[in-house]
Each structure stands twice: as structure tokens, then as C-alpha cells.
Write a protein that holds these residues in place. Structure first.
Motif, PDB file in Angstrom:
ATOM      1  N   GLU A   1      32.413 -26.180 -26.627  1.00 23.76           N
ATOM      2  CA  GLU A   1      33.154 -25.315 -27.656  1.00 23.76           C
ATOM      3  C   GLU A   1      34.449 -26.178 -28.258  1.00 23.76           C
ATOM      4  N   PRO A   2      34.838 -26.277 -29.138  1.00 21.31           N
ATOM      5  CA  PRO A   2      36.086 -27.017 -29.674  1.00 21.31           C
ATOM      6  C   PRO A   2      37.524 -26.282 -29.203  1.00 21.31           C
ATOM      7  N   THR A   3      37.497 -26.445 -27.714  1.00 19.46           N
ATOM      8  CA  THR A   3      38.631 -25.679 -27.285  1.00 19.46           C
ATOM      9  C   THR A   3      39.062 -26.890 -26.272  1.00 19.46           C
ATOM     10  N   PRO A   4      40.396 -26.876 -25.803  1.00 20.71           N
ATOM     11  CA  PRO A   4      40.815 -27.579 -24.580  1.00 20.71           C
ATOM     12  C   PRO A   4      40.090 -27.635 -23.462  1.00 20.71           C
ATOM     13  N   SER A   5      39.702 -26.508 -23.239  1.00 25.38           N
ATOM     14  CA  SER A   5      39.028 -26.061 -21.839  1.00 25.38           C
ATOM     15  C   SER A   5      37.430 -26.809 -21.924  1.00 25.38           C
TER      16      SER A   5
ATOM     17  N   HIS B   1      37.707 -30.652 -21.737  1.00 25.10           N
ATOM     18  CA  HIS B   1      37.867 -30.545 -20.315  1.00 25.10           C
ATOM     19  C   HIS B   1      36.675 -30.710 -19.424  1.00 25.10           C
ATOM     20  N   ASP B   2      36.014 -29.518 -19.616  1.00 30.26           N
ATOM     21  CA  ASP B   2      34.964 -29.496 -18.680  1.00 30.26           C
ATOM     22  C   ASP B   2      33.933 -30.309 -19.228  1.00 30.26           C
TER      23      ASP B   2
ATOM     24  N   LYS C   1      30.476 -22.988 -32.131  1.00 29.75           N
ATOM     25  CA  LYS C   1      31.760 -22.500 -33.016  1.00 29.75           C
ATOM     26  C   LYS C   1      32.469 -23.701 -33.446  1.00 29.75           C
TER      27      LYS C   1
ATOM     28  N   ASP D   1      33.322 -24.811 -36.175  1.00 28.10           N
ATOM     29  CA  ASP D   1      34.342 -24.439 -37.458  1.00 28.10           C
ATOM     30  C   ASP D   1      35.425 -23.854 -36.887  1.00 28.10           C
ATOM     31  N   LEU D   2      35.745 -23.473 -35.593  1.00 26.49           N
ATOM     32  CA  LEU D   2      36.996 -22.847 -35.089  1.00 26.49           C
ATOM     33  C   LEU D   2      38.148 -24.186 -35.195  1.00 26.49           C
ATOM     34  N   ASN D   3      37.494 -25.378 -34.847  1.00 26.87           N
ATOM     35  CA  ASN D   3      38.716 -26.473 -34.742  1.00 26.87           C
ATOM     36  C   ASN D   3      37.763 -27.747 -35.308  1.00 26.87           C
TER      37      ASN D   3
ATOM     38  N   LEU E   1      38.982 -30.912 -33.336  1.00 27.59           N
ATOM     39  CA  LEU E   1      38.650 -30.974 -32.019  1.00 27.59           C
ATOM     40  C   LEU E   1      37.170 -31.272 -31.774  1.00 27.59           C
TER      41      LEU E   1
ATOM     42  N   TYR F   1      30.650 -20.850 -35.955  1.00 28.86           N
ATOM     43  CA  TYR F   1      31.282 -19.449 -35.365  1.00 28.86           C
ATOM     44  C   TYR F   1      30.790 -18.454 -36.273  1.00 28.86           C
TER      45      TYR F   1
ATOM     46  N   GLU G   1      36.356 -25.701 -12.467  1.00 29.01           N
ATOM     47  CA  GLU G   1      36.988 -25.782 -13.979  1.00 29.01           C
ATOM     48  C   GLU G   1      38.093 -25.243 -14.138  1.00 29.01           C
TER      49      GLU G   1
ATOM     50  N   ASN H   1      41.234 -24.071 -15.857  1.00 31.51           N
ATOM     51  CA  ASN H   1      41.681 -24.031 -17.352  1.00 31.51           C
ATOM     52  C   ASN H   1      43.174 -23.546 -17.748  1.00 31.51           C
TER      53      ASN H   1
ATOM     54  N   LEU I   1      45.634 -25.642 -19.381  1.00 28.53           N
ATOM     55  CA  LEU I   1      45.423 -26.027 -20.898  1.00 28.53           C
ATOM     56  C   LEU I   1      46.252 -24.965 -21.737  1.00 28.53           C
ATOM     57  N   PHE I   2      46.793 -23.813 -21.451  1.00 26.95           N
ATOM     58  CA  PHE I   2      47.375 -22.894 -21.981  1.00 26.95           C
ATOM     59  C   PHE I   2      48.586 -22.697 -21.374  1.00 26.95           C
TER      60      PHE I   2
ATOM     61  N   ARG J   1      39.697 -13.859 -35.174  1.00 31.25           N
ATOM     62  CA  ARG J   1      39.529 -15.220 -35.342  1.00 31.25           C
ATOM     63  C   ARG J   1      40.890 -15.996 -35.126  1.00 31.25           C
TER      64      ARG J   1
ATOM     65  N   THR K   1      41.147 -19.140 -32.628  1.00 32.62           N
ATOM     66  CA  THR K   1      41.995 -20.264 -33.157  1.00 32.62           C
ATOM     67  C   THR K   1      42.983 -20.793 -32.386  1.00 32.62           C
TER      68      THR K   1
ATOM     69  N   TYR L   1      43.408 -20.249 -29.420  1.00 36.98           N
ATOM     70  CA  TYR L   1      42.904 -20.712 -28.092  1.00 36.98           C
ATOM     71  C   TYR L   1      42.422 -22.120 -28.300  1.00 36.98           C
ATOM     72  N   THR L   2      41.765 -22.410 -29.524  1.00 36.45           N
ATOM     73  CA  THR L   2      41.305 -23.579 -29.632  1.00 36.45           C
ATOM     74  C   THR L   2      42.266 -24.901 -29.470  1.00 36.45           C
ATOM     75  N   ARG L   3      43.471 -24.394 -29.969  1.00 37.55           N
ATOM     76  CA  ARG L   3      44.708 -25.109 -30.024  1.00 37.55           C
ATOM     77  C   ARG L   3      45.396 -25.061 -28.625  1.00 37.55           C
ATOM     78  N   GLY L   4      45.031 -24.536 -27.667  1.00 38.41           N
ATOM     79  CA  GLY L   4      45.595 -24.505 -26.402  1.00 38.41           C
ATOM     80  C   GLY L   4      46.920 -23.802 -26.531  1.00 38.41           C
TER      81      GLY L   4
END
Lengths: 303, 295
Positions: free
Chosen positions: A196-200, A203-204, A225, A227-229, A232, A253, B47, B49, B52-53, B252, B256, B258-261
Motif C-alpha cells: 500500500e502507498p504508505t511509508p511502511s 519500507h516492507d 488503496k 488513490d490514498l497517495n 507514493l 481505496y 518490520e 515501522n 516512519l511516523f 480518510r 492519508t 498515515y500515507t504521508r508518515g
């Protein structure tokens, strides 16, 4: 017969929903649920159990208090803090901490340690509501040996596929990059990574790619998902391609995936919109990739 | 007002992706803002994580090692006693020659104990790294297992050695209910289970509840992504008399962020109070648990 393993560095990225959708679309496939810690595939495919068997993955020590001399050698030599003294001067094993190494039995002068195979899970052969054979398992709470149980589930799936002439096994892999996921991948033909388009997510994926490269296994990836980012998502796809993985699609998403889950259906059965269309497209791309790869393999074999 | 004490609070969720890290990191940030001394320890060493946050500044790194056998071939007679004793197939004898597979070794020391020639020594094998630093005023520790290593529990132990004597330790647990999680849960004061109100979420929650009970831990539940799925998870909590510590809505904006860290507690003002409240509830539960234990 070929085996496709669906994996994700991180849990909760949609691995099981993907396998459930593939099961609906594939028709002729044996299913293996290798997420033995927290198997969820059965919640969608409602399998009827036809056969069940205990899984005995490792040995475990126990001390007979009648024979225990109270010398404490077992505690002294146990490196896992698994042995404790009781109020009456004898010693006992904490089964949750015991690794099953048998050192306590080696050092006990009173022959008080019993060291035997312990049942630490169960595995099942079932028929899903879609009529595919499915092999799944449940590891006992706080048990180890999940790698061995994963290997067992995959072996059984392979046996059934061979005996009943199924062309494909779809395996719901274990999360992470540790022991169980390595057991999920060893000897499989293709891996599909759901991310998914998250930093984790990124990373994973990087850690999983290293693992796939060590296994020299063809990898595919799709971003759930997406379209969340978007930024990324594109970064992940570029990275995947640069590492030699094929990008086989994107999923939006959408509440449809959770709504399908709540109804006990796969997303392609529940939805007629974008989510189902995206999933069908991913399935087609995965098939195309598998065909392409096996042709390449055939060419290699002839030269 | 709860007095800050030396509490070890662990966040677990059975399955991955339930929001353990999101909740743990937001709660750590909330507590730090309320002037508590907070250490965040990421025990998901396969893993990790949390970084990242929390965006920590890493100040030092330590390699994690475990002892594995090394055989002195001049002394070894190839008798095979070591291989017979090893329960993990980490040592084998072929044609009187000993082969060691350090990646399978559990470091129990059995082979060394039984060797009649004293030919086995133990040497350190590197399996991972512990990183220590700061994220603002949060002390930050994380473990990272090396790729293709499977020795998760010893790496978790190495992280847990950094649990401070003073202040609140927030442990982010690995997913699942098997050995890595059990290792993380040793000597924890209070367990926060993060769950989603969906069929998958409920099923996975039931597994971790069963685990928490086997380990005799006090626990409560935070519902993440409240508002979708169904009511079955709430009915289950009520029926089982499990405290609901708080609910984080399915928004959402949080997904969102979250996706930006980013942490919702930092960047979404509308959620600051919610996380403060949940953090207070958790501290209260933890203190009352400790009182119970003392009596």
C-alpha cells in the motif's frame, strides 16, 4: 502444476481478500492458507472440514515432581528462563518459554525430565463453498514452529494438487520477513506482493524484494488503496520495476472490500464496480505473467 | 490525575494492519506532550515501522549476537553426539565430518555439553541491530532483524533490555500470537489490543484475547477505523466484559496522514483531544492493574 504465493511485508494490506478473489476467479485451484497465526481466508470461503490432524512440531520438557531431586541444575543450564522453582523445593517447566532443546533432560541427575513431542496446532483439509480443496491450519496460542506448520500446509496442498490434477495452487502467505514467510516461499514458483502507498508499505516491500532476490523468485506487485497517495504509489511502482518485479495493477481505496468481507463474500462476488474490475484485471495480469515466465523457463531448460 | 510511574504498556493486535503502530505512536506522542517521560520501543523487529511516523534521530547502534557452536576439527572425532542431541538440525555429522548450520541454531548450548572431546566452543553470530535515539522528547528504541535471519525472539530481548527504570515504556508488538509476541509480552504491566470492527478484525481479536488470558495479562481494547464493518466486535467486548478504551474513527484524513508518515495526534487538531483521552484511560487502567497486583 504451479504455485503462486501472495505475500505482503505488512499485515492488513489485503492479501487474504486478494486470495479469496483469486479463488473465485480461478475455479481450478487448490488453496493453502499459510497465515497460521491468524488465518482469515476461511471467513470468506466457508470451508467444510473433511479431515483434521494434530500438528506436532517440536518436543517439550516437563518435570516429574516425584523424581525431581531439587538440585536446580535444569534451571542453571536452561538458557530460555523456562524453568522455575516451586514452593516445595522442586522445579517445573513453563511450557510457554520452553524451546524444546532438551538440555534440562541432559543435565538432570534424577531422570526426572520427560521430553516428548507436543501437539502445538492442528491442520485441516476442507472443501470451500466454491468447491476448491483448501488446506489450512491453526497454531496453538503462544506456540512456535509456525515455519514447520506452514511447510506442512504447503506440502499437503501440493499432494492434493498432484493427485487430483489441479494446475494451480494459490497460497495465502504469512506476513513479515521471518521464519514463516521464508517457509511460505521456499520452492514456490511465483510471488505476488500486495502493498500500500504508505511509508511502511514501501519500507516492507524493500525488505521483501531482498528476500525474493535471494530466493531468485519472479515477483509481481500491486498497490492496494493506491488513490490514498498517488505520489507514493508511483514511487513504489518505479522501485518495483527497477528491482525486476512486474507491476500487475492497482486497487482503489473503497468501502466495497470491507463491505464484501462483512457479507462473507470475495470482492468480485460482491461488487460490480471499480473494485471488482480492478481485481479481475490484476488476476488477468498475474496469469499473463505466470505464462510468460513459464515459457521463459522452458526456453532455459531446452538450451 | 494519574502519577507517571514505571509502567510498561504494550500495544498488540493479533494481525498486522490493525493499527497497532498508529495507535502506539500517537499515544506515545500524546503522553510525551503531557510531560510524561516516554520511551517508545519497537519490538516488531521483522518490520519495524514506528520510525516512519516518529522520525527519530538515531544516536547509536548495537549489533545483536547469539552464541552458536564452533567445532575444533583437530579435537573432533566425529562421534556424532552433538548431532544426536541437537533438536533443531543445526549440527550434523557426515562421514565423521561435522557441519554446523548456525541459522538453525537456537543457542541452547546442548552440543557443547555433550561433546566428550571438549571440541565445541561458542562464538557470536550477528542476527540484527538495536538502534537507540530520540524523537523529540520521546526516547526511541527499535530492533531490526537482519534479512534472512529467523531469530526474532533474541532480537526482541535485546530491544527490551532498553526498557528504562523510570517513566512509561510503550512497546509496539509484532503481529500474530506466536513466539515473537509472547517474548514481547513478558513482564508487561498492561496490554492494549487494537482491533478493527470487521469480521477479520473480530476473528483476530479473539485470538489475541485468548493469548492475553493464557499469559494472565490485564488488557483492554482500542477500536480502530470505527464506523465501518459491523457491530459484532462491540457485542463481543460487552459479552466478554472487556474494557473498551477508546475508538478511533474510520476517517480518510487519518489514512492519508498515515500515507504521508504523519501522526494524527500531531497534524490533525480535531484528534488531539481524542488521543489524550485514550492515553489517560490507558494510564488509569494500568495504575489500577498495578494496585490489584500489589494486594
Amino acid at each position: 502444476m504451479q504455485e503462486l504465493v501472495v505475500i505482503s511485508g505488512k499485515g492488513g494490506t489485503g492479501k487474504t481478500s486478494t486470495v479469496a478473489a483469486f479463488a473465485t476467479l480461478a475455479k481450478q485451484a487448490v488453496l493453502a492458507d499459510c497465515d497460521v497465526d491468524a488465518a482469515d481466508l476461511h471467513l470468506i470461503l466457508s470451508p467444510t472440514i473433511q479431515y483434521r490432524e494434530d500438528f506436532r512440531g517440536g518436543k517439550r520438557a516437563s518435570i516429574n515432581p516425584e523424581l525431581c531431586l531439587g538440585c536446580g541444575k535444569c534451571q542453571q543450564f536452561c538458557r530460555f528462563d523456562a524453568i522455575y522453582a516451586t514452593d516445595n523445593g522442586t522445579y517445573q517447566v513453563n511450557p510457554l518459554a520452553c524451546e524444546g532443546c532438551g538440555v534440562c533432560q541432559l543435565v538432570c541427575p534424577g531422570e526426572a525430565v520427560d521430553f516428548d513431542l507436543a501437539a502445538n496446532g492442528e491442520w485441516y483439509l476442507s472443501q470451500t463453498r466454491l468447491e476448491n480443496p483448501m488446506v489450512h491450519a491453526k497454531l496453538g496460542i503462544a506456540e512456535e514452529n509456525s515455519g514447520k506448520l506452514v511447510t506442512l500446509v504447503r506440502q499437503k496442498a501440493k499432494t492434493i494438487a498432484t493427485e487430483q490434477n489441479y494446475p494451480l495452487i494459490v497460497t495465502d502467505g504469512s506476513p513479515g520477513i521471518g521464519c514463516p514467510v521464508m517457509a511460505s516461499l521456499t520452492g514456490a514458483d511465483f510471488a505476488l506482493v500486495v502493498t500500500e502507498p504508505t511509508p511502511s508499505g514501501l519500507h516492507d516491500l524493500q525488505r521483501l524484494v531482498q528476500l525474493l532476490q535471494r530466493f531468485q523468485m519472479p515477483g509481481m506487485v500491486y498497490v492496494n488503496k493506491f488513490d490514498l497517495n498517488l505520489e507514493l504509489t508511483e514511487k513504489i511502482e518505479t522501485y518495483a520495476r527497477a528491482q525486476g518485479l512486474s507491476v500487475v495493477g492497482r486497487m482503489p481505496y473503497t468501502p466495497a472490500v470491507t463491505a464484501a468481507q462483512t457479507e462473507g463474500l470475495s470482492v468480485v462476488e460482491f461488487d460490480s464496480g471499480e473494485a471488482a474490475a480492478s481485481m479481475r484485471n490484476i488476476w488477468q495480469q498475474v496469469n499473463r505473467e505466470m505464462q510468460k515466465q513459464s515459457q521463459t523457463q522452458k526456453v532455459y531448460q531446452t538450451c | 490525575m494519574v502519577t507517571p510511574e514505571n509502567a510498561v504498556i504494550c500495544f498488540a493486535g493479533g494481525k498486522g494492519g490493525t493499527g497497532k503502530t498508529t495507535v502506539a505512536a500517537n499515544i506515545a506522542a500524546s503522553l510525551a506532550k503531557q510531560s510524561h517521560t516516554v520511551t517508545y520501543l519497537d519490538c516488531d523487529v521483522e518490520e519495524p515501522n514506528g520510525h516512519l511516523f516518529l522520525h527519530p534521530h538515531i544516536e547509536r547502534r548495537q549489533r545483536v549476537t547469539v552464541p552458536v557452536p564452533k567445532v575444533d576439527i583437530n579435537r573432533c572425532t566425529g562421534c556424532g553426539k552433538c548431532a544426536e542431541t541437537c533438536q533443531f538440525q543445526a549440527i550434523t555429522v557426515v562421514n565423521k565430518k561435522v557441519l554446523v548450520f548456525p541459522e538453525l541454531c537456537h543457542s541452547c548450548g546442548g552440543c557443547r555439553l555433550v561433546c566428550p572431546e571438549n571440541a565445541i566452543a561458542e562464538v557470536p553470530q550477528e542476527i540484527g541491530t538495536v538502534e537507540i535515539g530520540h524523537a523529540g522528547n520521546i526516547r526511541f528504541v527499535q530492533g531490526q532483524l537482519d534479512i534472512q535471519q529467523v531469530k526474532t525472539p533474541p532480537t526482541i530481548q535485546a530491544v527490551k533490555q532498553h526498557i528504562p527504570e523510570n517513566g512509561i515504556a510503550i512497546l509496539d508488538a509484532p503481529p500474530g500470537t506466536s513466539c515473537p509476541v509472547v517474548e514481547t509480552l513478558q513482564k508487561v504491566d498492561y496490554l492494549v489490543l487494537v482491533a478493527e470492527p470487521t469480521p477479520f478484525g473480530l476473528h483476530d481479536l479473539q485470538l489475541v484475547v485468548e493469548m492475553a488470558r493464557v499469559l494472565h495479562l490485564n488488557f483492554g481494547v482500542v477500536i480502530n477505523r470505527a464506523g465501518w464493518g459491523d457491530r459484532n466486535t462491540y457485542d463481543y467486548l460487552q459479552k466478554e466484559n472487556i474494557p473498551l478504551l477508546g475508538e478511533i474513527p474510520n476517517d480518510r484524513a487519518i489514512a492519508t496522514a498515515y500515507t504521508r508518515g504523519e501522526l494524527a495526534a500531531d497534524t490533525l487538531p480535531q484528534y488531539r483531544d481524542l488521543f489524550t483521552q485514550i492515553a489517560q484511560t490507558i494510564l488509569q487502567k494500568t495504575s489500577s492493574t498495578r494496585e490489584l497486583c500489589k494486594n
